[in-house]
Every structure is written in C-alpha cells, then in structure tokens.
Motif scaffolding. Structure first.
Motif, short mmCIF file in Angstrom:
data_model
loop_
_atom_site.label_atom_id
_atom_site.label_comp_id
_atom_site.label_asym_id
_atom_site.label_seq_id
_atom_site.Cartn_x
_atom_site.Cartn_y
_atom_site.Cartn_z
N ASN A 167 0.80 -1.23 0.00
CA ASN A 167 0.00 0.00 0.00
C ASN A 167 0.83 1.27 0.00
OD1 ASN A 167 0.99 -0.16 2.60
ND2 ASN A 167 -0.98 0.18 3.62
N TRP A 168 2.16 1.18 0.22
CA TRP A 168 2.95 2.38 0.46
C TRP A 168 2.96 3.32 -0.75
CZ3 TRP A 168 6.66 5.79 -0.74
CH2 TRP A 168 7.11 6.63 0.29
N GLU A 170 0.62 3.67 -2.85
CA GLU A 170 -0.75 4.03 -3.22
C GLU A 170 -1.35 5.10 -2.30
OE1 GLU A 170 -2.19 3.14 -5.85
OE2 GLU A 170 -1.34 1.22 -6.49
N ILE A 171 -0.95 5.14 -1.03
CA ILE A 171 -1.54 6.10 -0.09
C ILE A 171 -0.45 6.69 0.82
CG2 ILE A 171 -3.82 5.03 -0.01
CD1 ILE A 171 -3.07 3.70 2.60
N ILE A 173 0.84 6.95 4.04
CA ILE A 173 0.63 6.24 5.30
C ILE A 173 0.76 7.22 6.47
CG2 ILE A 173 1.46 4.38 6.79
CD1 ILE A 173 0.26 3.39 4.18
#
Length: 435
Positions: A167-168, A170-171, A173
């Motif tokens: 996910n890093w 993509e969003i 954190i």
C-alpha cells in the motif's frame, strides 16, 4: 481590510529587498525580510506571551504595532498566547499583514525606522525573549512519506525485496499522534519508560528505553478548518495550510518494535514531539517550489495535483554529545525528497470525511535522502546500531544517550538571503524512576 493583490505579496519575496534592521541583511540569517515567520514570545519587561514576527536577531511585537495603529488588524489578535485567533482570520489577512510588515521593515521606510521611542517598544532582541509553542494544537498526525526512509526501515526488518509494503506507493501512510506532548524547541525531553521485549526473553520487561532516536521531519500547520464529512480536494489543499515548522518526532525504537503490531506506534512516540518556535508561511516559501519525485504508479484521481507542490528546504541534524565540546553534523538532507506532498497528505487525511481544525499539526514523516549521510534517523545511519557513529571527541553513538542534545535546522537558500526556520532543539534527560 484593504485587499492585497498578487503584486503586493510577490514583492515581499524580492531578493533585492533589504531592511533597516541590519541583522536581517546578513546572508546567513534565517530571518531575512523575505521570511517574516510568526511565533509567540514573552520577555522580562512583559512576561505575558504574545504574537511576534522574527526579523534578523530581533522580534517585532505585533501587539504594540497594532495598538499604535500601524496595522490593519485589531491588537486583540496579537495579545494572545497562541497564533490560532490570527490564523483563523484567513489567508487574505495573513497576506495583508505580511505585506504591511515588509513595507514597515523595508530599508527606505521611515515610519518605524525613524521613530526611536516606538522602535524600542516594538523590537525585542531574540536573546532576551522566551519563545513559546506558537499554536494551540487540537490534533497531531504523523505521516510516513519518505520513500528512502521507508525502504531503509523495510530492508532492515524485512526482506529488502519487500521493503515497501503493497500500500505504500498508493496512499500516504499516517497515524494519529498525541498533541498534548508536542513541545517547543529547547524543552528538555525525558527518556521514556516502556515495555521492551529482549531477544533472549520470553516476556517483556518494563524499563528505560535503550534505543532512543530522532526523526527529522517538517510539520505543517492547518490554517483553515474543514467540515466533518467533507473532503479537501488535493488541488485546494494548500489553501488550508498556514505554514511550516521543523519537527523532531522522538522515537523509542525498542518500545516501538514490541508495541507496533498490530496497530502501530503508541508509547514509543507519545512521550515528546519537538517543533521549532517560528512558523514560516507558505507565501515566504513560494520562490522555493520544486517538483516532487516521480510517482509510479500514478496516484488515484483524488491524490493528483498539477504543478509543483514541494519545496527546496535544506535540512541538517547536529549532535551535541554529552561531555563533548564539539558539535557534529550527522545528517544533511532535503525536504524535496519526500515522495508524498503536503497537499496529498491533507487530501488523503480528509478523504474519508475527517475534519481538520485551525492549529492542527501534520508531520511529514522522517526525511531521508539517497545517500548514507542523508538519513533522517540514527536507526538508519547506524543501521540499527550495527555501524556506530564516530564523534570528534572519540565517543561513538548508536542511539541517543542521556545528556545528548539534538538540533535540527532548515532553510531555503535564495540569492544572497535565506528563508530559515531557526533551531528545533532538545536535550535528553535520564528516565524518571518508576515504582
């Protein structure tokens, strides 16, 4: 309020502009007339905290200027222990005040320069003042947005081929931090106690942190609130940001390693976060905009924005080791390396409907660069203690020891002038005894 056009506020960034406050013209001062950052201060003559602006080695007392009728804003906005009331007046007022101050402090302006009696009341020497936390902080959020930092940490504790979790990219954190323990530069920091799981023990122990670290970050301060349930579009996000500060998110690595699964940092981060006392406005940073790193894959539509949305801010960390006379710079990096921008962070933060309030603080996450000397934490620069730092005194450091002082500095370099943030400093004291 008189309207401020683009020509007015853009002129405040003119590299050729000089001030009658001579110290503001030194090429290495953080507080040039092109800067004019906001903070809160008090002094022996008037111990009441109030709002001021840094210029050279002095502070402009805005409450005095306003009472004397030299500002358009009411003096009550500046007779406050925080900037929140002034910030809440909105961007047009921020710009109008900065334009007015730039005019009053410009070399050819006589209104304040030639009024000796008033000038003595308005200008307070920084060395004679006490600086306070500049804003009341309703909420604090910390992000994790440096690709280099995340890759280093992921490689250290996981397979380097899987350093970044899926996910890093993509969003942005992040996690909700603890606003109550945000302190101003110069405030001592006690080594935290907590649960630590030693490698050869079945159960954890409770005791003083053994792996105390820093995180070199920038923070941004929210200047415009949003409504619960509404998202802030990425293209509009910077209109909600008042300015930026240096930020040291002190970290207890051994406590964190035990507690962070499954929900993330808690006591390992909540004991102290230090910020610099001066908030540098986005308008002052405007000449230093630059492109962010390439983002691949392309972010989802709600995280896209056109143009340049990061800044060329040079950053350094100095270590003043306990018992040593010499100071060593242990990191040199730049804010421009950050993968996710402030606008993207704020857009994502509010995308689910979370509202923000004036004074909310957002940490960028540790800022590391591509070279070994550009790491934003000792965890990285010593590779979790495997590569100790050699200090000029002959001492070594893997993590921070009691009595060490860490000083973060940051500035944008213009043509013959700087727009800087001052110092973000904290000295570590021994852990307090527990029952």
């Amino acid at each position: 309020m008189t309207a401020t056009n683009n020509g007015d506020w853009l002129a405040t960034n003119d590299p050729s502009r000089r001030s009658w406050v001579e110290s503001a013209n030194a090429p290495d001062t953080d507080f040039s007339i092109q800067n004019l950052p906001f903070g809160v201060f008090s002094d022996a003559a008037n111990p009441t905290p109030r709002v001021g602006v840094a210029i050279g080695d002095a502070i402009v007392d805005l409450s005095v200027l306003a009472r004397e009728g030299l500002l358009q804003q009411d003096a009550s906005l500046f007779e406050q222990p925080s900037l929140n009331a002034f910030i809440a007046t909105g961007r047009a007022q921020w710009r109008a005040l900065r334009v007015r101050l730039s005019g009053l402090l410009e070399a050819n302006s006589a209104a304040l320069r030639d009024n000796t009696a008033l000038r003595k009341r308005v200008l307070i020497m920084q060395k004679e003042a006490q600086l306070h936390l500049p804003v009341h902080i309703p909420g604090y959020t910390d992000f994790y947005s440096s690709r280099e930092h995340a890759t280093n940490v992921g490689s250290m504790f996981r397979d380097p081929k899987s350093a970044l979790l899926p996910n890093w990219l993509e969003i942005p954190i992040g996690y909700n931090g603890r606003a109550s323990s945000v302190v101003v530069s110069g405030t001592p920091v006690y080594r935290p106690n907590g649960q630590i799981k030693l490698p050869d023990s079945e159960r954890p122990i409770f005791g003083a942190c053994r792996k105390l670290d820093i995180e070199l970050e920038m923070g941004f301060v929210i200047g415009k609130k949003s409504t619960l349930g509404d998202a802030i579009p990425c293209e509009d996000a910077e209109a909600h940001i008042f300015g930026m500060v240096l930020l040291n998110d002190w970290s207890a690595r051994d406590i964190q390693q035990w507690e962070y699964v499954p929900l993330g940092p808690f006591n390992s981060k909540g004991f102290a976060t230090t910020i610099s006392p001066w908030i540098v406005t986005i308008d002052a940073l405007e000449p230093f905009r630059c492109a962010r790193p390439e983002q691949s894959p392309q972010p989802l539509p709600y995280l896209r924005h056109a143009g340049d949305h990061t800044f060329d801010i040079k950053l350094e960390v100095d270590l003043c080791a306990a018992g040593a006379d010499e100071v060593q710079t242990i990191s040199r990096t730049n804010f421009r390396y950050m993968y996710w921008t402030m606008a993207q962070q704020l857009a994502h933060h509010t995308s689910g409907g979370c509202n923000v309030r004036v004074g909310d603080l957002m940490g960028s996450g540790t800022i590391s660069g591509p070279t070994p000397d550009s790491c934003g934490s000792l965890l990285e620069s010593t590779w979790n203690g495997q590569r100790p730092l050699q200090l000029p005194s002959g001492q070594t450091r893997t993590f921070i020891q009691d009595g060490d002082e860490l000083v973060l500095r940051g500035w944008c370099q213009g043509d013959g002038y700087r727009v800087g943030f001052g110092a973000c400093a904290g000295k570590v004291l021994p852990a307090r005894e527990t029952a």
